[in-house]
Design a protein around this motif. Structure first.
Motif, PDB file in Angstrom:
ATOM      1  N   PHE A  47       2.927   0.917   2.151  1.00 26.24           N
ATOM      2  CA  PHE A  47       1.514   1.262   2.346  1.00 26.24           C
ATOM      3  C   PHE A  47       1.048   1.962   1.060  1.00 26.24           C
ATOM      4  O   PHE A  47       1.463   3.094   0.782  1.00 26.24           O
ATOM      5  CB  PHE A  47       1.417   2.182   3.559  1.00 26.24           C
ATOM      6  N   TYR A  48       0.230   1.280   0.229  1.00 24.99           N
ATOM      7  CA  TYR A  48      -0.195   1.848  -1.058  1.00 24.99           C
ATOM      8  C   TYR A  48      -1.674   2.194  -1.024  1.00 24.99           C
ATOM      9  O   TYR A  48      -2.518   1.347  -0.725  1.00 24.99           O
ATOM     10  CB  TYR A  48       0.069   0.869  -2.204  1.00 24.99           C
ATOM     11  N   VAL A  49      -1.996   3.458  -1.326  1.00 24.40           N
ATOM     12  CA  VAL A  49      -3.382   3.936  -1.291  1.00 24.40           C
ATOM     13  C   VAL A  49      -4.061   3.629  -2.617  1.00 24.40           C
ATOM     14  O   VAL A  49      -3.654   4.128  -3.671  1.00 24.40           O
ATOM     15  CB  VAL A  49      -3.442   5.451  -1.019  1.00 24.40           C
ATOM     16  N   LEU A  50      -5.091   2.793  -2.581  1.00 26.50           N
ATOM     17  CA  LEU A  50      -5.839   2.466  -3.785  1.00 26.50           C
ATOM     18  C   LEU A  50      -6.869   3.534  -4.107  1.00 26.50           C
ATOM     19  O   LEU A  50      -7.141   3.836  -5.281  1.00 26.50           O
ATOM     20  CB  LEU A  50      -6.550   1.121  -3.609  1.00 26.50           C
ATOM     21  N   ASP A  51      -7.471   4.117  -3.072  1.00 28.49           N
ATOM     22  CA  ASP A  51      -8.536   5.104  -3.284  1.00 28.49           C
ATOM     23  C   ASP A  51      -8.715   5.908  -2.000  1.00 28.49           C
ATOM     24  O   ASP A  51      -8.282   5.512  -0.919  1.00 28.49           O
ATOM     25  CB  ASP A  51      -9.842   4.392  -3.642  1.00 28.49           C
ATOM     26  N   ASP A  69      -0.695   6.997  -3.898  1.00 29.00           N
ATOM     27  CA  ASP A  69       0.499   7.339  -3.122  1.00 29.00           C
ATOM     28  C   ASP A  69       1.036   6.069  -2.466  1.00 29.00           C
ATOM     29  O   ASP A  69       0.270   5.222  -1.991  1.00 29.00           O
ATOM     30  CB  ASP A  69       0.179   8.368  -2.036  1.00 29.00           C
ATOM     31  N   LEU A  70       2.357   5.958  -2.443  1.00 27.37           N
ATOM     32  CA  LEU A  70       3.021   4.862  -1.755  1.00 27.37           C
ATOM     33  C   LEU A  70       3.816   5.432  -0.589  1.00 27.37           C
ATOM     34  O   LEU A  70       4.628   6.329  -0.766  1.00 27.37           O
ATOM     35  CB  LEU A  70       3.960   4.107  -2.696  1.00 27.37           C
ATOM     36  N   VAL A  71       3.571   4.896   0.607  1.00 24.36           N
ATOM     37  CA  VAL A  71       4.317   5.289   1.806  1.00 24.36           C
ATOM     38  C   VAL A  71       5.191   4.108   2.207  1.00 24.36           C
ATOM     39  O   VAL A  71       4.685   2.999   2.402  1.00 24.36           O
ATOM     40  CB  VAL A  71       3.381   5.665   2.962  1.00 24.36           C
ATOM     41  N   ILE A  72       6.496   4.338   2.323  1.00 25.15           N
ATOM     42  CA  ILE A  72       7.403   3.295   2.798  1.00 25.15           C
ATOM     43  C   ILE A  72       7.919   3.697   4.174  1.00 25.15           C
ATOM     44  O   ILE A  72       8.465   4.783   4.352  1.00 25.15           O
ATOM     45  CB  ILE A  72       8.572   3.079   1.840  1.00 25.15           C
ATOM     46  N   ILE A  73       7.722   2.803   5.146  1.00 26.32           N
ATOM     47  CA  ILE A  73       8.111   3.061   6.528  1.00 26.32           C
ATOM     48  C   ILE A  73       9.177   2.043   6.945  1.00 26.32           C
ATOM     49  O   ILE A  73       8.982   0.839   6.803  1.00 26.32           O
ATOM     50  CB  ILE A  73       6.902   2.947   7.480  1.00 26.32           C
ATOM     51  N   ASN A  74      10.285   2.531   7.449  1.00 30.47           N
ATOM     52  CA  ASN A  74      11.352   1.658   7.913  1.00 30.47           C
ATOM     53  C   ASN A  74      10.974   0.946   9.209  1.00 30.47           C
ATOM     54  O   ASN A  74      10.065   1.385   9.921  1.00 30.47           O
ATOM     55  CB  ASN A  74      12.632   2.466   8.134  1.00 30.47           C
ATOM     56  N   LYS A  90      -8.645   3.543   1.138  1.00 33.88           N
ATOM     57  CA  LYS A  90      -8.586   2.119   0.820  1.00 33.88           C
ATOM     58  C   LYS A  90      -7.139   1.832   0.443  1.00 33.88           C
ATOM     59  O   LYS A  90      -6.581   2.498  -0.431  1.00 33.88           O
ATOM     60  CB  LYS A  90      -9.528   1.787  -0.336  1.00 33.88           C
ATOM     61  N   TYR A  91      -6.548   0.839   1.092  1.00 38.41           N
ATOM     62  CA  TYR A  91      -5.118   0.644   0.879  1.00 38.41           C
ATOM     63  C   TYR A  91      -4.703  -0.812   1.037  1.00 38.41           C
ATOM     64  O   TYR A  91      -5.426  -1.625   1.602  1.00 38.41           O
ATOM     65  CB  TYR A  91      -4.317   1.523   1.844  1.00 38.41           C
ATOM     66  N   ILE A  92      -3.537  -1.108   0.488  1.00 36.86           N
ATOM     67  CA  ILE A  92      -2.898  -2.416   0.633  1.00 36.86           C
ATOM     68  C   ILE A  92      -1.562  -2.202   1.333  1.00 36.86           C
ATOM     69  O   ILE A  92      -0.837  -1.253   1.028  1.00 36.86           O
ATOM     70  CB  ILE A  92      -2.689  -3.083  -0.732  1.00 36.86           C
ATOM     71  N   VAL A  93      -1.248  -3.073   2.282  1.00 36.77           N
ATOM     72  CA  VAL A  93       0.000  -2.964   3.036  1.00 36.77           C
ATOM     73  C   VAL A  93       0.828  -4.229   2.831  1.00 36.77           C
ATOM     74  O   VAL A  93       0.309  -5.346   2.950  1.00 36.77           O
ATOM     75  CB  VAL A  93      -0.263  -2.762   4.541  1.00 36.77           C
ATOM     76  N   LEU A  94       2.113  -4.062   2.531  1.00 38.86           N
ATOM     77  CA  LEU A  94       3.052  -5.169   2.435  1.00 38.86           C
ATOM     78  C   LEU A  94       4.041  -5.055   3.594  1.00 38.86           C
ATOM     79  O   LEU A  94       4.606  -3.991   3.825  1.00 38.86           O
ATOM     80  CB  LEU A  94       3.839  -5.135   1.116  1.00 38.86           C
ATOM     81  N   PHE A 110      11.571   7.225   6.151  1.00 42.61           N
ATOM     82  CA  PHE A 110      10.352   6.925   5.427  1.00 42.61           C
ATOM     83  C   PHE A 110      10.339   7.766   4.155  1.00 42.61           C
ATOM     84  O   PHE A 110      11.158   8.682   3.986  1.00 42.61           O
ATOM     85  CB  PHE A 110       9.115   7.269   6.260  1.00 42.61           C
ATOM     86  N   CYS A 111       9.424   7.467   3.256  1.00 41.49           N
ATOM     87  CA  CYS A 111       9.220   8.353   2.099  1.00 41.49           C
ATOM     88  C   CYS A 111       7.807   8.152   1.566  1.00 41.49           C
ATOM     89  O   CYS A 111       7.181   7.117   1.790  1.00 41.49           O
ATOM     90  CB  CYS A 111      10.265   8.119   1.010  1.00 41.49           C
ATOM     91  N   ILE A 112       7.295   9.163   0.867  1.00 39.56           N
ATOM     92  CA  ILE A 112       5.982   9.117   0.231  1.00 39.56           C
ATOM     93  C   ILE A 112       6.168   9.476  -1.234  1.00 39.56           C
ATOM     94  O   ILE A 112       6.727  10.526  -1.558  1.00 39.56           O
ATOM     95  CB  ILE A 112       4.997  10.096   0.896  1.00 39.56           C
TER      96      ILE A 112
END
Length: 284
Positions: A47-51, A69-74, A90-94, A110-112
């Motif tokens: 989960f990457y926050v663009l703005d 900020d990048l949030v990685i969730i298992n 505003k964010y992009i999720v992979l 998880f981590c941020i």
């Protein structure tokens, strides 16, 4: 004439096509104008926050997040985003299948991480991936998969703790085994796919996919077979009526029980009872 050659020796861990699969890419804007509830996914999410600014809830904890900020969730970890009207996220999720974050000596799922120092690079690759997904030009799947691998390498560079991305196949097998045991022990109860998904804390579509891969049959079809096996035992060893047996095995009606029994065993419950008792007499 000058010439400069640089040979590469790339670690095998960088090649993830045989392990990781990019499932989806999405972009959103969230300012608290719709209800965001905690949920889980069967895959890992980046989960990457663009703005914007907001908060991210992971299980019962809340963390502030902002641009870059990048949030990685298992997989199977409850989470949700919390935005604000004044400065919406505003964010992009992979979504990535078969990968799981392992943080050495941290015990977190998880981590941020802040990517402010390389935000231009991160934004470039993420927006390129989003553009490929949206235009669907020939070969876009391969491009997006390669971009995902680049982003994971960049993530590894930015973290100050050891991270490992590992296959989750063993977890899927363990999850499916747990569901199978639950069905075996409770097959006479009123069980639905939604209840099984809730029991296993995963999306119901993933549960069907994973269970079918492990056992070659869907959870609901397995439930029906378990009920029929129980019915066969009761038909062979008791004088209970078909209505009593159908209720005891979790069927809503005797007619549905008879229909399902014949479909799976090739004969009616009454015929099976007669055949089993003939076999018992012959054996004596």
């Amino acid at each position: 004439m000058g010439n400069s050659r640089h040979d590469l020796s790339i670690p095998k861990d960088y090649f993830m096509k045989d392990k990781a699969k990019l499932l989806y890419v999405s972009s959103s804007t969230y300012g608290g104008d719709w209800i965001s509830t905690p949920h889980t996914h069967y895959c890992s999410e980046l989960f990457y926050v663009l703005d914007g600014v907001g908060q991210f809830q992971v299980e019962d904890r809340i963390f502030p997040v902002s641009a870059n900020d990048l949030v990685i969730i298992n997989p199977n970890v409850s989470h949700t985003e919390l935005g604000f009207h004044a400065n919406p996220l505003k964010y992009i999720v992979l979504g990535i299948e078969n990968l799981e974050l392992s943080v050495a000596n941290e015990g977190e799922n998880f981590c941020i991480v802040s990517f402010r120092e390389i935000k231009e690079t991160m934004n470039f690759y993420l927006k390129m991936m989003l553009r490929e997904i949206e235009t669907r030009a020939p070969g876009y799947e391969a491009v997006c998969q390669d971009l995902m691998e680049i982003l994971i390498v960049l993530f590894g560079r930015q973290t100050n703790f050891k991270t490992i991305l590992t296959p989750t196949n063993k977890k899927s097998s363990h999850l499916c085994e747990s569901v199978r045991r639950y069905i075996d022990a409770n097959c006479s109860e009123d069980i639905s796919l939604e209840q099984l998904a809730q029991f296993s804390h995963v999306n119901k579509y993933y549960l069907v996919h994973a269970f079918s891969n492990v056992y070659g049959i869907s959870p609901i079809n397995y439930l029906m077979r378990a009920r029929i096996e129980k019915a066969k035992t009761l038909l062979s060893t008791t004088d209970f009526s078909l209505s009593v047996i159908s209720r005891s095995c979790g069927f809503s009606s005797s007619s549905y029980f008879s229909q399902t029994f014949k479909k799976l065993s090739g004969m009616s419950p009454s015929a099976f009872r007669r055949a089993s008792r003939q076999d018992e007499t012959t054996a004596k």
